[in-house]
Every structure is written in C-alpha cells, then in structure tokens.
Design a protein around this motif. Sequence first.
Motif, mmCIF file in Angstrom:
data_model
loop_
_atom_site.group_PDB
_atom_site.id
_atom_site.type_symbol
_atom_site.label_atom_id
_atom_site.label_comp_id
_atom_site.label_asym_id
_atom_site.label_seq_id
_atom_site.Cartn_x
_atom_site.Cartn_y
_atom_site.Cartn_z
ATOM 1 N N THR A 197 0.835 -1.206 0.000
ATOM 2 C CA THR A 197 0.000 0.000 0.000
ATOM 3 C C THR A 197 0.867 1.252 0.000
ATOM 4 N N ARG A 198 0.262 2.356 -0.444
ATOM 5 C CA ARG A 198 0.997 3.627 -0.436
ATOM 6 C C ARG A 198 1.374 4.016 0.988
ATOM 7 N N ALA A 199 0.487 3.796 1.932
ATOM 8 C CA ALA A 199 0.777 4.165 3.320
ATOM 9 C C ALA A 199 1.990 3.408 3.844
ATOM 10 N N GLU A 200 2.080 2.111 3.532
ATOM 11 C CA GLU A 200 3.224 1.324 3.987
ATOM 12 C C GLU A 200 4.517 1.807 3.337
ATOM 13 N N ARG A 201 4.458 2.100 2.056
ATOM 14 C CA ARG A 201 5.664 2.565 1.375
ATOM 15 C C ARG A 201 6.082 3.942 1.904
ATOM 16 N N ASN A 202 5.104 4.807 2.101
ATOM 17 C CA ASN A 202 5.437 6.134 2.619
ATOM 18 C C ASN A 202 6.168 6.034 3.951
ATOM 19 N N ALA A 203 5.635 5.226 4.842
ATOM 20 C CA ALA A 203 6.239 5.089 6.168
ATOM 21 C C ALA A 203 7.639 4.502 6.070
ATOM 22 N N PHE A 204 7.814 3.490 5.234
ATOM 23 C CA PHE A 204 9.128 2.852 5.131
ATOM 24 C C PHE A 204 10.169 3.800 4.560
ATOM 25 N N TYR A 205 9.884 4.416 3.411
ATOM 26 C CA TYR A 205 10.913 5.249 2.770
ATOM 27 C C TYR A 205 11.195 6.522 3.574
ATOM 28 N N THR A 206 10.192 7.005 4.312
ATOM 29 C CA THR A 206 10.442 8.142 5.203
ATOM 30 C C THR A 206 11.388 7.729 6.328
ATOM 31 N N ALA A 207 11.121 6.590 6.933
ATOM 32 C CA ALA A 207 12.006 6.100 8.004
ATOM 33 C C ALA A 207 13.405 5.834 7.471
ATOM 34 N N LEU A 208 13.486 5.242 6.286
ATOM 35 C CA LEU A 208 14.799 4.982 5.692
ATOM 36 C C LEU A 208 15.542 6.282 5.445
ATOM 37 N N GLY A 209 14.830 7.279 4.903
ATOM 38 C CA GLY A 209 15.468 8.558 4.637
ATOM 39 C C GLY A 209 15.994 9.227 5.891
ATOM 40 N N ARG A 210 15.313 9.028 6.993
ATOM 41 C CA ARG A 210 15.785 9.621 8.251
ATOM 42 C C ARG A 210 16.996 8.864 8.808
ATOM 43 N N ARG A 211 17.105 7.575 8.508
ATOM 44 C CA ARG A 211 18.170 6.773 9.123
ATOM 45 C C ARG A 211 19.450 6.716 8.297
ATOM 46 N N VAL A 212 19.326 6.671 6.979
ATOM 47 C CA VAL A 212 20.529 6.472 6.171
ATOM 48 C C VAL A 212 21.284 7.794 6.054
ATOM 49 N N VAL A 213 22.579 7.744 6.270
ATOM 50 C CA VAL A 213 23.399 8.954 6.235
ATOM 51 C C VAL A 213 23.608 9.370 4.790
ATOM 52 N N PRO A 214 23.938 10.648 4.544
ATOM 53 C CA PRO A 214 24.075 11.111 3.164
ATOM 54 C C PRO A 214 25.406 10.722 2.540
ATOM 55 N N GLY A 215 25.428 10.766 1.224
ATOM 56 C CA GLY A 215 26.680 10.599 0.493
ATOM 57 C C GLY A 215 27.097 9.155 0.305
#
Length: 451
Positions: free
Chosen positions: A408-426
Amino acid sequence: MNEEISALEEQLSSFDAEARASALGALLDLVAQGAIVLPAPAEVANMHCHTFFSYNGYGYSPTALAWLARRNGYKLMGIVDFDVLDAVDEFLASCDRVALRGSTGMETRAFVPEFADREINSPGEPGVYYHMGIGFTASAVPEAETTARAILADMRRRAADRNRDVVARVNAFLDPIALDYERDVLPLTPSGNATERHICAAYVTLVGRTVFDPVHFWAEKLAVPAEQVAAIIDHGPQIQNLVRSKLIKRGGVGYVQPGPDTFPTVEEVNTVITACGALPTITWLDGLSEGERAAEELFDLMIAKGAVALNIVPYRNWNIKNPTEKATKLQALYDVVALARRLDLPINVGTEMNAYGTPLVDQFDAPELSPVRDAFLDGAYFVYGHVTAKRALDQGYQSAWAQEHLPTRAERNAFYTALGRRVVPGHAGLAQLRALGAGLAPDALLGGLAN
C-alpha cells in the motif's frame, strides 16, 4: 582566500562540466584544510530547485546547488528541470561528494481532458496542468524502455518547436530586431534546453547591443512609460520579466493559447517517470483556481493515472503582505496538506528558484508553517529514502521488492520516510545499504541501519 573561494564558487556554474567538477574538488580541499567550515546541517529542505539545464534565476548548475545547500547547512535538497533529465547524474554525484541528502525530478506541462474546461495550475489555460516526477536516479531512460525514451525525446522537441514559434512571432512584432534562435538563445544554455526566460534574456541583450536608445525602444514596443523602463533597464531580471509579461505570456504577441495537442498527456509523462523507477507527482499552485478548488476530484484523478506524491511551493501561500489574501491562501495550504494526508500523498516542497529573487529555501521556522512543517520534512526524507534505496539496492518505491513487501501507499510512505531519516548522506549511506544487501524485509533493513 575569500576571493579564491568566490572564484571557485562562480566556476561551479560554468558550462564546462569538467570545470564544475574541478571547482567542487578544490572547495572540498579547502574544507579539508579548515579554510572553509561547513555548518552542521539543520532540518531545512528545498526539494524543488531548477538548475541551469532548464532555467535557474541565479544561474546555478546542479553542482552549484549541491554546494549551496551544504555550505548553508540545508539537510536536504532536490532539483527539478523542465522536460529533461540532464542534471540528474551530476547532481547526485555532487550530493555524494558533499554528503548531502539529494533528490532529482522533472517537470512539464500536460493536458488533462477531464479538466478541459477548468483552469488548474497554469493561469488562463484551461486543461493545462504542470506535472512532475521526483526521485529519478539517472539522466538516461533505460535502453529497454523504448516507448518512454521516445516520449521524452518528443517532449524536448515539442518544447523547442514552441520556442521557435514564439521567436518567429516576436521577431515579426519587433522588426527590424530579429533574434536567431540557434545563434542568440541556445548558447545561453548548457545543453540546448532553452525556456521562455532564455528567450527574453536574449532579446534584452540583442536590443542593448544593437539599438541606440533601448529605453525608448522598449517603452514604445511594450507600451509602458519610458520612466518605468529606465528604472529597470540596467537590472537584467526585471527588464527580462517585463519583456516576458508583455510579449510572451498570455495576451502578448508571442503567445498561442494551448490546446489538447500542445502538450503530452499525463499518462505519457507518467510512462517516462515510471520507466525510470521515479514517482509521478501532482503539482499544486495555490488552491484558488476552479480546478484546484476541486482538489479532491483532481487528486483522485491523478492518483488513478499513477500519481503517488504531491508538490507544493509553500512561500506563495504564506509569505504574503496583504492580510486578507494571506489568510485565504494560508488556509488553502493547510487544507491541501490535510487532503494529502488523507490520500497518503507524501509532500515535496521547494521554492523553484526559476526566477531571480525567489528564496533559496523556505522559512521552515516561520510560525505560519508550524502546522505543516513535519509533513514537509517527512516528504523530503521520503523521497531521499526512495532515491537512496533505488541507487544502492534497486529497491525504490516502484520496485518489485516494494510491491511485494509494501503493497500500500501508506506502507511505502512510512518505510521510505524512516529509511530517509536513518541512512546517512553521500557515499557512506550508499555503502551502508549495499553492505546490508538486497532482499531483506523492510523491518530488517531499517534495523540494520544506525538510528
């Protein structure tokens, strides 16, 4: 030292790609030496910045924008260009070098037959709609996607044809002044993707170079007082904007009312976006047009066509002097954010930077943005999470992996948002994800990243 830094920063927007890369390397050397101190990134994002591959009001290249964000302590930045993906590879490579969370996109105009009698977000043009894709990871459409490649090439061709038609009409009006599109306009671009703003800049330059009294010329041709022209003739962006508004925009001699065949359909544009694994994105102007007053109907239609996110340029709805207009537009902003939440649409925000004078970043600490700030930041982390997962593991939002594990879109939104907050840049973040390996379940993938 300040002069050296300034010269290198100016070189970041050279039309020579090697010069841009070299200048960034030299600036990073100065960072390593302690001559430049970069601030700790703050939770500030501008995810909609045009580069000079379409038109940037400050002349910034993709490399320059990545450096600008890191130099000023923005945590996230995204680029968007009209009709082309030319900037994608360079921007992402520059983000890797400066350790910036980055995203890339493309914007175009499309025709929406279901709204053919209603103005949407292109003023005065019923049925015409600005549409976007965000989260691209390469400048080229995959070789196997032949239909998408043909559509993207056609979008670029159509834009050039419209420009040439504009020049022909304006030339006839300005006779004996005659702009040569190849000679006078295309050299203003790094890759031949000119816009109306390039055309206006070329006209102003040509008149300044060939006409004895440019003030009198423009006052007569534009039917405005000479005093008004004289006040801005030496301010390039202002005289260019005046020329554009009088000659090229609606009501001007260069303007042609668009129709169903002028632009591609939303479905065609989405074919390009999804072929690249990117995210079809609804765009919203300010909520006042007839089409945008029917926002839920419009958004449902766009979701049915494949849209999964929403783009907003917030400062147009809150940074307003007139209190009555501000109250109306600010409420429209709150309402559309609430609608996006109900429809599970992550929000991509930015200032565009496609005209001189637009903010380099919106004021995320403004009291007016307090109720929607978290939604804006979530959207920025969401698209960065998608980009990074696709680049590192080929597990972006549109991937078979996401379809299996996050239906679902809700599940994907939550996952990629959490991933974006956790993975460091570069480079470090990409390496971290690659070390975990493809195929892990979403919870395991997130669990493998440091908080």
